[in-house]
Design a protein around this motif. Structure first.
Motif, PDB file in Angstrom:
ATOM      1  N   VAL A  60      -2.228   0.454 -13.693  1.00 38.32           N
ATOM      2  CA  VAL A  60      -1.222  -0.553 -13.357  1.00 38.32           C
ATOM      3  C   VAL A  60       0.151   0.100 -13.523  1.00 38.32           C
ATOM      4  N   TYR A  61       0.935   0.105 -12.459  1.00 37.44           N
ATOM      5  CA  TYR A  61       2.337   0.537 -12.558  1.00 37.44           C
ATOM      6  C   TYR A  61       3.191  -0.627 -12.108  1.00 37.44           C
ATOM      7  N   ASP A  62       3.958  -1.191 -13.002  1.00 33.87           N
ATOM      8  CA  ASP A  62       4.816  -2.343 -12.671  1.00 33.87           C
ATOM      9  C   ASP A  62       3.992  -3.406 -11.926  1.00 33.87           C
ATOM     10  N   ASP A  63       4.310  -3.633 -10.645  1.00 35.94           N
ATOM     11  CA  ASP A  63       3.545  -4.674  -9.941  1.00 35.94           C
ATOM     12  C   ASP A  63       2.510  -4.091  -8.981  1.00 35.94           C
ATOM     13  N   VAL A  64       2.168  -2.829  -9.195  1.00 36.94           N
ATOM     14  CA  VAL A  64       1.168  -2.171  -8.341  1.00 36.94           C
ATOM     15  C   VAL A  64      -0.078  -1.857  -9.168  1.00 36.94           C
ATOM     16  N   ILE A  65      -1.246  -2.125  -8.587  1.00 36.23           N
ATOM     17  CA  ILE A  65      -2.488  -1.705  -9.244  1.00 36.23           C
ATOM     18  C   ILE A  65      -3.182  -0.670  -8.358  1.00 36.23           C
ATOM     19  N   THR A  66      -3.919   0.239  -8.984  1.00 38.73           N
ATOM     20  CA  THR A  66      -4.697   1.182  -8.178  1.00 38.73           C
ATOM     21  C   THR A  66      -6.180   0.907  -8.385  1.00 38.73           C
ATOM     22  N   LEU A  67      -6.929   1.060  -7.304  1.00 42.59           N
ATOM     23  CA  LEU A  67      -8.370   0.803  -7.297  1.00 42.59           C
ATOM     24  C   LEU A  67      -9.057   2.052  -6.755  1.00 42.59           C
ATOM     25  N   ARG A  84      -8.674   6.121  -3.134  1.00 41.33           N
ATOM     26  CA  ARG A  84      -7.797   5.391  -4.052  1.00 41.33           C
ATOM     27  C   ARG A  84      -6.923   4.473  -3.220  1.00 41.33           C
ATOM     28  N   MET A  85      -6.983   3.169  -3.561  1.00 44.42           N
ATOM     29  CA  MET A  85      -6.124   2.204  -2.891  1.00 44.42           C
ATOM     30  C   MET A  85      -5.110   1.693  -3.902  1.00 44.42           C
ATOM     31  N   ALA A  86      -3.838   1.748  -3.533  1.00 43.88           N
ATOM     32  CA  ALA A  86      -2.795   1.157  -4.370  1.00 43.88           C
ATOM     33  C   ALA A  86      -2.297  -0.082  -3.653  1.00 43.88           C
ATOM     34  N   VAL A  87      -2.260  -1.203  -4.350  1.00 40.48           N
ATOM     35  CA  VAL A  87      -1.781  -2.434  -3.731  1.00 40.48           C
ATOM     36  C   VAL A  87      -0.700  -3.077  -4.581  1.00 40.48           C
ATOM     37  N   LYS A  88       0.279  -3.618  -3.879  1.00 38.97           N
ATOM     38  CA  LYS A  88       1.353  -4.338  -4.559  1.00 38.97           C
ATOM     39  C   LYS A  88       0.871  -5.762  -4.762  1.00 38.97           C
ATOM     40  N   ALA A  89       0.610  -6.108  -6.006  1.00 43.70           N
ATOM     41  CA  ALA A  89       0.038  -7.420  -6.321  1.00 43.70           C
ATOM     42  C   ALA A  89       0.603  -7.893  -7.652  1.00 43.70           C
ATOM     43  N   PRO A  90       1.846  -8.409  -7.634  1.00 40.94           N
ATOM     44  CA  PRO A  90       2.513  -8.775  -8.896  1.00 40.94           C
ATOM     45  C   PRO A  90       1.691  -9.718  -9.774  1.00 40.94           C
ATOM     46  N   GLU A  91       1.043 -10.716  -9.128  1.00 36.54           N
ATOM     47  CA  GLU A  91       0.316 -11.704  -9.939  1.00 36.54           C
ATOM     48  C   GLU A  91      -0.920 -11.104 -10.605  1.00 36.54           C
ATOM     49  N   THR A  92      -1.519 -10.103  -9.958  1.00 35.73           N
ATOM     50  CA  THR A  92      -2.671  -9.429 -10.544  1.00 35.73           C
ATOM     51  C   THR A  92      -2.210  -8.463 -11.626  1.00 35.73           C
ATOM     52  N   ALA A  93      -1.138  -7.729 -11.325  1.00 37.81           N
ATOM     53  CA  ALA A  93      -0.657  -6.706 -12.254  1.00 37.81           C
ATOM     54  C   ALA A  93      -0.117  -7.326 -13.536  1.00 37.81           C
ATOM     55  N   ALA A  94       0.432  -8.548 -13.422  1.00 39.83           N
ATOM     56  CA  ALA A  94       1.129  -9.168 -14.553  1.00 39.83           C
ATOM     57  C   ALA A  94       0.288  -9.211 -15.829  1.00 39.83           C
ATOM     58  N   ASP A  95      -1.003  -9.579 -15.697  1.00 39.54           N
ATOM     59  CA  ASP A  95      -1.792  -9.729 -16.926  1.00 39.54           C
ATOM     60  C   ASP A  95      -3.043  -8.839 -16.910  1.00 39.54           C
ATOM     61  N   GLU A 105      -0.161  -6.349  -0.680  1.00 37.78           N
ATOM     62  CA  GLU A 105       0.225  -5.364   0.332  1.00 37.78           C
ATOM     63  C   GLU A 105      -0.315  -3.996  -0.061  1.00 37.78           C
ATOM     64  N   ILE A 106      -0.955  -3.344   0.891  1.00 38.70           N
ATOM     65  CA  ILE A 106      -1.485  -2.011   0.614  1.00 38.70           C
ATOM     66  C   ILE A 106      -0.339  -1.002   0.652  1.00 38.70           C
ATOM     67  N   ILE A 107      -0.213  -0.248  -0.436  1.00 39.54           N
ATOM     68  CA  ILE A 107       0.833   0.771  -0.541  1.00 39.54           C
ATOM     69  C   ILE A 107       0.265   2.133  -0.124  1.00 39.54           C
ATOM     70  N   GLU A 108      -1.013   2.338  -0.531  1.00 37.83           N
ATOM     71  CA  GLU A 108      -1.646   3.632  -0.258  1.00 37.83           C
ATOM     72  C   GLU A 108      -3.147   3.411  -0.168  1.00 37.83           C
ATOM     73  N   ASN A 109      -3.812   4.157   0.684  1.00 33.56           N
ATOM     74  CA  ASN A 109      -5.278   4.098   0.747  1.00 33.56           C
ATOM     75  C   ASN A 109      -5.742   5.487   1.165  1.00 33.56           C
ATOM     76  N   LYS A 110      -6.053   6.293   0.172  1.00 30.22           N
ATOM     77  CA  LYS A 110      -6.163   7.727   0.409  1.00 30.22           C
ATOM     78  C   LYS A 110      -7.487   8.270  -0.100  1.00 30.22           C
ATOM     79  N   LYS A 111      -8.065   9.152   0.683  1.00 29.75           N
ATOM     80  CA  LYS A 111      -9.294   9.828   0.255  1.00 29.75           C
ATOM     81  C   LYS A 111      -8.945  10.815  -0.859  1.00 29.75           C
TER      82      LYS A 111
END
Lengths: 281, 312
Positions: free
Chosen positions: A60-67, A22-33, A9-15
């Protein structure tokens, strides 16, 4: 556990700068490792564009990653139009990240670092993105080991064409941030190598990500000064998970009788030691 | 609930198996050469789900491949000019094959060479190993000697088929190039010399130019086009070759869904390979197999032969 393609789930997608998002997405399985220096594949909605877009994980913040990504064509253009709350298809974390444990392997009887007092994170352009996550990791590691700044300092040495990005993030995790811009709009007018020279910076260990000419010059400098260096390489990828062998770089061979072999940037890297890369391939 | 039970009944009645050159595949879905590796693909799905795996091209000595960039995206497709980088047959037998053998699937090894002698050395080594079939790549467009000279000329295709058949006990499948005037001539030559099957199509020779940088995108300038944009060409060629030879056909070229796989079967293929789709979605081969099962259930096909016989 199998690697996966997941719907995040996209949390943020900001110029955050001209053409950079910067896109922040909630991705627990990606963030985990996820490790600093790893990347994810983003699968586009427009099926005419078949190939995934590999983007390095910045933080990586908890289950959110930023790209952090730059609009380079139609694919990244599509990404920039995604809205918070929408789904995005991404992979679990791919590739090998920076090996931070290499810094901490040599400690004395008091668990202090023998040789490394200053770590430099050297970034050029979009290459600064994964270094932010690494800076955060090192800060956490320092806290865990109750290191003071006298024990270990982290400096960021970053260069840009014109507009610096992620400066606040570096400032919160690093002891010093040194900036160069080609345009001269911020910091030293020039590149990161000139910056190191001009400021007389003497790190004991370097991590770097950025354009290949920058990495090559830095590798040369580090080799002459006997400073360990890890570099994150970039190459045009196909699948991003090692099946197509599209993205390769030349690495000095360890086997006898062979000078060098081509390795896959996506699965053997993207992080390599600077002194094992054959830069003129 | 009742629908689920019916689905299960249909599933029980479905026969997905197919015999290729005397080797029975439990289902017709295989991996296209160059888009699969046991370790990397096996990180995403259980390889035992597939009817067979077709490996990356293996040569008698290690090959370095082409410099980068090797990949370019195109409209509904992609170009590659990997150039058959591989660690050589001995490394393959030592490292990749044991891993492949740990799965419950058939192993088809793709073989590449620059000369007939190269191919012969490799197939002789593989013939003693626990593999099921060899797929002889006479169609790579990305290196000068990548076999395409064998695949573009019926006489050469006949000669290499004959030489390899003389050496090996294992069945061989010749992988054909679409970059010819009449692919049926090549297929007929291979069949005449004893090939146990043909697979088609390999990639179409293509090129992409970056108009801003004013240079080709690929280091190698040209590359092989694959993906859904080439599927109609592949379907046409499978259809033509089915009507020219009697040996089994593995059909490939842009299969993205189970219906695409069914289309190849209907055109005359005995089995199919999934290539570019697996680069786009690593689990595509398994998904496509499941979609093919759903297609068969919905359309009340009991086995693959019924699909092959269905074309009006």
């Amino acid at each position: 556990m199998f690697k996966k393609i997941i719907e995040a789930e996209i949390i943020e997608n900001k110029k955050i700068a001209e053409g950079i998002y910067r896109m922040a997405v909630k991705a627990p399985e990606t963030a985990a490792d996820a490790r600093a220096g790893q990347f994810v594949n983003i699968y586009l909605r427009n099926k005419i564009m078949l190939l995934p877009r590999p983007i390095s994980i910045s933080r990586v913040y908890d289950d959110v990653i930023t790209l952090i990504y730059k609009i380079a064509g139609k694919g990244t253009g599509e990404l920039s139009a995604y809205l918070p709350g929408e789904p995005v298809r991404i992979s679990t974390s791919l590739g090998n990240g920076f090996q931070l444990e290499d810094v901490f392997k040599e400690t004395d009887s008091n668990h202090n670092l023998n040789k490394v007092k200053i770590i430099a994170l050297v970034g050029g352009g979009m290459g600064v993105a994964p270094l932010v996550g690494l800076a955060q990791k090192i800060m956490n590691e320092k806290e865990k080991r109750s290191f003071k700044d006298d024990d270990l300092q982290v400096i960021a040495i970053v260069g840009f064409q014109d507009e610096p990005i992620l400066m606040k993030e570096f400032e919160t995790c690093c002891n010093h941030v040194y900036i160069a811009t080609e345009s001269g709009s911020t910091g030293l007018k020039g590149n990161v190598l000139q910056l190191i020279e001009r400021k007389g910076l003497k790190p004991d260990y370097c991590f770097a990500c950025g354009p290949r000419p920058m990495l090559k010059a830095l590798a040369n400098r580090c080799e002459n000064a006997n400073i360990p260096l890890q570099v994150s390489l970039e190459e045009r990828m196909g699948c991003g998970y090692g099946a197509c062998v599209g993205c390769v770089c030349r690495i000095k061979a360890k086997e006898e009788g062979v000078k060098s072999i081509r390795k896959k940037v996506c699965t053997d890297g993207p992080v390599f030691f600077g002194n094992e890369v054959v830069w003129d391939d | 609930m009742i629908k689920n039970i019916n689905d299960k009944l249909y599933h029980a009645e479905l026969d997905l198996s197919v015999s290729i050159a005397g080797v029975t595949l439990k289902n017709p879905v295989t991996t296209a050469s160059g888009t699969f590796s046991a370790r990397e693909s096996g990180a995403f799905y259980d390889i035992s789900e597939l009817g067979a795996v077709i490996t990356k091209g293996v040569s008698d000595v290690p090959w370095d491949g082409n410099p980068t960039p090797r990949i370019a995206e195109t409209y509904g497709g992609m170009l590659n000019s990997v150039g058959l980088q591989n660690p050589g047959v001995e490394d393959f037998i030592k490292h990749e094959l044991p891993l492949l053998k740990s799965y419950n699937t058939k192993v088809i090894v793709n073989v590449v060479g620059k000369t007939i002698n190269d191919y012969c050395k490799t197939v002789e080594k593989l013939d003693d190993e626990a593999i099921d079939i060899m797929e002889i790549n006479i169609s790579c467009p990305n290196i000068k000697e990548g076999g395409i000279s064998f695949g573009a000329d019926p006489k050469m295709a006949a000669e290499i088929t004959r030489e390899i058949k003389r050496l090996v006990k294992k069945p061989i499948i010749m992988k054909l190039t679409p970059n010819v005037t009449d692919i049926t001539e090549i297929a007929k030559a291979a069949e005449y010399e004893g090939a146990d099957g043909v697979s088609l199509i390999n990639t179409l020779l293509g090129m992409k130019i970056d108009v801003h940088r004013k240079k080709p995108v690929l280091w190698n300038k040209t590359g092989g086009l694959s993906g859904p944009s080439i599927k109609p060409v592949a379907i046409r060629m499978v259809y033509q070759v089915r009507r020219a030879v009697n040996i089994p056909i593995i059909g490939l070229g842009g299969i993205m869904t189970g219906e695409d796989a069914a289309e190849f079967l209907m055109a005359g293929a005995d089995a199919v390979s999934v290539g570019t789709a697996a680069l786009v979605d690593p689990t595509a081969p398994v998904r496509i197999k499941n979609e093919l099962i759903a297609f068969m259930q919905q359309n009340e096909y009991k086995n693959l032969q019924q699909i092959r016989d269905a074309l009006a």
